[in-house]
Write an enzyme that holds these catalytic residues in place. Structure first.
Site, PDB file in Angstrom:
ATOM      1  N   ARG A 193      39.740  23.556   3.092  1.00 47.25           N
ATOM      2  CA  ARG A 193      38.463  23.114   3.649  1.00 47.25           C
ATOM      3  C   ARG A 193      37.465  24.252   3.855  1.00 47.25           C
ATOM      4  NH1 ARG A 193      41.917  19.062   4.966  1.00 47.25           N
ATOM      5  NH2 ARG A 193      41.011  16.981   5.193  1.00 47.25           N
ATOM      6  N   GLU A 240      35.011  13.376  15.835  1.00 50.92           N
ATOM      7  CA  GLU A 240      34.991  14.602  15.033  1.00 50.92           C
ATOM      8  C   GLU A 240      35.092  15.836  15.944  1.00 50.92           C
ATOM      9  OE1 GLU A 240      35.175  16.352  12.496  1.00 50.92           O
ATOM     10  OE2 GLU A 240      35.347  14.901  10.865  1.00 50.92           O
ATOM     11  N   GLU A 298      29.067  12.173   8.840  1.00 49.33           N
ATOM     12  CA  GLU A 298      29.346  12.459  10.244  1.00 49.33           C
ATOM     13  C   GLU A 298      28.067  12.290  11.069  1.00 49.33           C
ATOM     14  OE1 GLU A 298      32.788  15.824   9.314  1.00 49.33           O
ATOM     15  OE2 GLU A 298      30.676  16.383   9.389  1.00 49.33           O
ATOM     16  N   ARG A 349      31.684  19.523  -0.278  1.00 50.64           N
ATOM     17  CA  ARG A 349      31.649  19.561   1.182  1.00 50.64           C
ATOM     18  C   ARG A 349      30.327  20.078   1.749  1.00 50.64           C
ATOM     19  NH1 ARG A 349      36.234  18.858   3.762  1.00 50.64           N
ATOM     20  NH2 ARG A 349      35.730  20.314   5.445  1.00 50.64           N
ATOM     21  N   GLU A 362      31.023  10.781   3.113  1.00 50.87           N
ATOM     22  CA  GLU A 362      31.560  10.758   4.477  1.00 50.87           C
ATOM     23  C   GLU A 362      30.466  11.271   5.407  1.00 50.87           C
ATOM     24  OE1 GLU A 362      34.937  13.317   4.363  1.00 50.87           O
ATOM     25  OE2 GLU A 362      36.127  11.993   3.081  1.00 50.87           O
ATOM     26  N   GLU A 392      35.739  16.763  -4.163  1.00 43.21           N
ATOM     27  CA  GLU A 392      35.050  16.578  -2.884  1.00 43.21           C
ATOM     28  C   GLU A 392      34.076  17.728  -2.661  1.00 43.21           C
ATOM     29  OE1 GLU A 392      35.791  16.574   1.959  1.00 43.21           O
ATOM     30  OE2 GLU A 392      37.493  16.816   0.596  1.00 43.21           O
ATOM     31  N   GLU A 408      32.932   9.991  13.168  1.00 49.67           N
ATOM     32  CA  GLU A 408      32.897   9.678  11.739  1.00 49.67           C
ATOM     33  C   GLU A 408      33.548   8.324  11.512  1.00 49.67           C
ATOM     34  OE1 GLU A 408      34.830  11.202   7.532  1.00 49.67           O
ATOM     35  OE2 GLU A 408      34.319  12.720   9.022  1.00 49.67           O
ATOM     36  N   HIS A 453      30.289  14.967   3.310  1.00 51.49           N
ATOM     37  CA  HIS A 453      31.215  15.308   2.241  1.00 51.49           C
ATOM     38  C   HIS A 453      31.180  14.189   1.208  1.00 51.49           C
ATOM     39  CE1 HIS A 453      33.657  17.582   5.553  1.00 51.49           C
ATOM     40  NE2 HIS A 453      32.487  18.130   5.300  1.00 51.49           N
ATOM     41  N   ASP A 488       0.839  -1.199   0.000  1.00 51.35           N
ATOM     42  CA  ASP A 488       0.000   0.000   0.000  1.00 51.35           C
ATOM     43  C   ASP A 488       0.874   1.249   0.000  1.00 51.35           C
ATOM     44  OD1 ASP A 488      -1.756   2.060   0.426  1.00 51.35           O
ATOM     45  OD2 ASP A 488      -2.414   1.400   2.416  1.00 51.35           O
TER      46      ASP A 488
END
Length: 473
Positions: free
Chosen positions: A341, A215, A134, A361, A132, A359, A222, A271, A53
């Site tokens: 970063r 972290e 966290e 972020r 990644e 990457e 992480e 990330h 359903d």
């Protein structure tokens, strides 16, 4: 198909399975399941599917067209490490019996269409994603949502607010403090054993792990897992969330992938590392900036160009935008850089062509991984097809820029609210619809769901801080 089915039943026999648990994902990203005694499951179950359903799930089917079919996908099935009786978990897609096609509101079907579009485009054979995720592990969470009261209270022994509290008559005093949780050894890192247990269970269900650490935030951790193709990566996010939450639960704690549960401390992201391959070659390796190819830079240009729209899927909660504020390593500025970063896109240091990747972020784990990865891919492919430039890299510390400096430099930012992200997506959605990956019906359904379930309820509620700022006016 016959071979896959026979291999599946051999797996069940080997592990003496008593139940089969069929799991599928809704629009939000929540896992749902239907279980059968193994004696009730046969070859036809896999060939014909399992009726269910679909009207009981938010923003799926109306009650007068509620019947849908679960189609088991015999990849990455595994023994549930938490059930009392031996149970094998199987991923499923949803089939629309009215249109006789994969259900256009099924997130797992959407990511499969994105993967097929990549192949049909001739650009690449496979897109590899490495998320990644966290997370926080708290001791308790109390929530109040009444007409006259709105409140929550989180607690963890790692919290600096517990410095003067007695725990069975003592207080050991070893705490990371706000923004102090990155890589301290025990006793400051109190979560070594619970993370180790999570890793063991993840390995048990077929996920390869590598780096494991505390972290930056209090009670934040992480666990790095190996990359895979888009579907495998999204499936693994679902497995990771399940394992992390259940291990915490069985240890008398509660885990959350909520982006910003603690005011004044770092939030949790997802990330996401991406590369595209063709004929066994990494198309993102080249001789441009930091060893990237022009294809990689155009992919990056596409994501940056559409990022304010993509955010509707990669940062899919009202809470997401409390993480994307200055001062907490928040990647809200739409720029890219090598190893930096503070940019929303980072070019990680890597050895050799195979490791070249981008990457991203800014995504977080409140997103539905199937939708988030599909949106990122579609934006990047639009950048490759239309040769969208990525612009110049920004290797400066973007966290140090004032808002005026950001504006003067013409740097775009991610939206500041989920409402803005949804509105940006509605204004910039054609790239999503190419190849019928995201249908117009799904986009409108997604918009309605987010407004009805999250945006309007959040906007309508008084916030405790408003009583500080406004009550005496």
């Amino acid at each position: 198909m016959e071979k896959k089915i026979s291999e599946f039943f051999a797996f069940c026999q080997e592990h003496e399975a008593e139940f089969i648990d069929f799991r599928f994902t809704d629009i939000k990203g929540t896992w749902h399941h239907i279980s059968f005694s193994i004696s009730a499951v046969d070859v036809e179950t896999f060939e014909r599917g399992i009726p269910f359903d679909a009207s009981s799930l938010p923003n799926w089917q109306p009650i007068n067209q509620s019947d849908m079919i679960l189609i088991p996908d015999l990849v990455r099935y595994f023994v549930d490490p938490f059930s009392a009786d031996v149970t094998v978990i199987v991923f499923c897609d949803v089939w629309d019996i009215y249109k006789n096609q994969p259900y256009e509101k099924c997130p797992r079907s959407i990511i499969k269409k994105a993967m097929q579009y990549l192949k049909n485009s001739g650009i690449g054979d496979e897109a590899y994603f490495g998320p990644e995720n966290e997370f926080f592990v708290f001791d308790s969470i109390k929530i109040r949502d009444n007409i006259n009261a709105q409140s929550y209270e989180i607690d963890t022994e790692e919290g600096e607010w517990n410095r003067n509290r007695e725990f069975e008559g003592v207080n050991m005093g070893h705490r990371p403090g706000t923004k102090g949780g990155y890589f301290p050894v025990p006793p400051i890192d109190s979560m070594v054993d619970i993370r180790a247990e999570m890793v063991k269970v993840l390995n048990q269900v077929g996920i390869e792990t590598f780096v494991v650490h505390h972290e930056v935030g209090q009670a934040q951790g992480e666990i790095g897992i190996k990359f895979g193709d888009m579907l495998e990566a999204a499936d693994n996010v679902q497995k990771l969330k399940y394992v992390v939450k259940m291990v915490a639960h069985l240890n008398g704690k509660t885990a959350t992938f909520m982006p910003k549960p603690l005011y004044g401390d770092n939030g949790s992201g997802m990330h996401t590392h991406i590369s595209i391959w063709k004929d066994g070659r990494n198309l993102f390796a080249g001789d441009e900036y930091q060893g990237l190819s022009q294809i990689a830079l155009n992919f990056l240009g596409g994501v940056l160009h559409h990022a304010r729209s993509v955010a509707a899927f990669t940062n899919a909660s009202t809470n997401s935008y409390k993480r994307l504020i200055p001062g907490f390593e928040a990647p809200s500025i739409l720029a890219y850089s090598a190893q930096n970063r503070s940019a929303s896109v980072r070019i990680p240091f890597s050895h050799g062509e195979k490791a070249k990747r981008l990457e991203f972020r800014f995504p977080d784990s409140s997103s539905n991984p199937y939708l988030a990865f599909a949106a990122l891919l579609m934006a990047g492919l639009d950048g490759i097809i239309n040769a969208i430039p990525a612009g110049e890299a920004m290797d400066i510390d973007l966290f140090e820029l004032t808002l005026d400096e950001i504006r003067e430099k013409g740097i775009r930012q991610l939206p500041h609210t989920l409402r803005s992200a949804i509105e940006e997506m509605l204004a910039d959605r054609e790239y999503l619809k190419v190849g019928d990956v995201f249908s117009e019906e799904f986009i409108q359904t997604y918009k309605a769901y987010k407004f009805e379930a999250e945006i309007w309820p959040w906007e309508a509620r008084p916030h405790p801080f408003e009583f500080i700022s406004t009550f005496s006016c």
